[in-house]
Scaffold this motif. Structure first.
Motif, mmCIF file in Angstrom:
data_model
loop_
_atom_site.group_PDB
_atom_site.id
_atom_site.type_symbol
_atom_site.label_atom_id
_atom_site.label_comp_id
_atom_site.label_asym_id
_atom_site.label_seq_id
_atom_site.Cartn_x
_atom_site.Cartn_y
_atom_site.Cartn_z
ATOM 1 N N PRO A 4 26.992 13.687 59.221
ATOM 2 C CA PRO A 4 27.891 14.570 58.468
ATOM 3 C C PRO A 4 29.241 13.904 58.217
ATOM 4 O O PRO A 4 29.704 13.094 59.022
ATOM 5 C CB PRO A 4 28.038 15.783 59.382
ATOM 6 N N VAL A 5 29.843 14.244 57.076
ATOM 7 C CA VAL A 5 31.172 13.751 56.723
ATOM 8 C C VAL A 5 32.048 14.929 56.317
ATOM 9 O O VAL A 5 31.559 15.995 55.935
ATOM 10 C CB VAL A 5 31.131 12.721 55.567
ATOM 11 N N ARG A 6 33.350 14.717 56.422
ATOM 12 C CA ARG A 6 34.337 15.623 55.847
ATOM 13 C C ARG A 6 34.929 14.877 54.665
ATOM 14 O O ARG A 6 34.948 13.645 54.647
ATOM 15 C CB ARG A 6 35.393 16.000 56.873
ATOM 16 N N ALA A 7 35.440 15.600 53.689
ATOM 17 C CA ALA A 7 35.943 14.961 52.477
ATOM 18 C C ALA A 7 37.323 15.482 52.124
ATOM 19 O O ALA A 7 37.641 16.647 52.361
ATOM 20 C CB ALA A 7 34.980 15.222 51.316
ATOM 21 N N ALA A 8 38.118 14.594 51.542
ATOM 22 C CA ALA A 8 39.468 14.967 51.111
ATOM 23 C C ALA A 8 39.758 14.314 49.771
ATOM 24 O O ALA A 8 39.267 13.228 49.463
ATOM 25 C CB ALA A 8 40.499 14.533 52.143
ATOM 26 N N LEU A 9 40.560 14.991 48.996
ATOM 27 C CA LEU A 9 41.061 14.465 47.735
ATOM 28 C C LEU A 9 42.576 14.544 47.828
ATOM 29 O O LEU A 9 43.140 15.639 47.791
ATOM 30 C CB LEU A 9 40.530 15.282 46.562
ATOM 31 N N GLY A 10 43.197 13.399 48.057
ATOM 32 C CA GLY A 10 44.626 13.398 48.347
ATOM 33 C C GLY A 10 44.861 14.069 49.686
ATOM 34 O O GLY A 10 44.224 13.742 50.674
ATOM 35 N N GLU A 11 45.745 15.047 49.712
ATOM 36 C CA GLU A 11 46.065 15.782 50.946
ATOM 37 C C GLU A 11 45.178 17.015 51.142
ATOM 38 O O GLU A 11 45.270 17.683 52.165
ATOM 39 C CB GLU A 11 47.534 16.222 50.918
ATOM 40 N N ALA A 12 44.332 17.323 50.170
ATOM 41 C CA ALA A 12 43.513 18.545 50.220
ATOM 42 C C ALA A 12 42.131 18.253 50.802
ATOM 43 O O ALA A 12 41.380 17.431 50.273
ATOM 44 C CB ALA A 12 43.365 19.131 48.823
#
Length: 74
Positions: A4-12
């Motif tokens: 499993p991974v977590r994802a971010a776009l910039g600070e979000a």
């Protein structure tokens, strides 16, 4: 099985649009149309990052190359 991974776009940080889960399985996805594939071959399509929700299975597609993935403990 994929980790499993977590994802971010910039600070979000990203959450699933359906169940609000925050764990995903990553998959590369080729975006192409039948016409483009016929004219230019399979390599002509654009790539996307597919994030499959670990909880409900909903598939999110991102063509933004700035998306960052982080390993997560399940």
């Amino acid at each position: 099985m994929a980790k499993p991974v977590r994802a971010a776009l910039g600070e979000a940080w990203l959450n699933c649009q359906v169940c609000q889960g925050d764990l995903f399985r990553e998959r590369r996805v080729l975006l192409n149309s039948a016409g483009m594939e016929f004219m230019l071959g399979k390599l002509a399509g654009e790539n996307a990052t597919g994030l499959i929700c670990w909880r409900c299975g909903y598939v999110h597609l991102f063509v933004n190359k700035d998306i960052k993935l982080y390993r997560a403990d399940k």
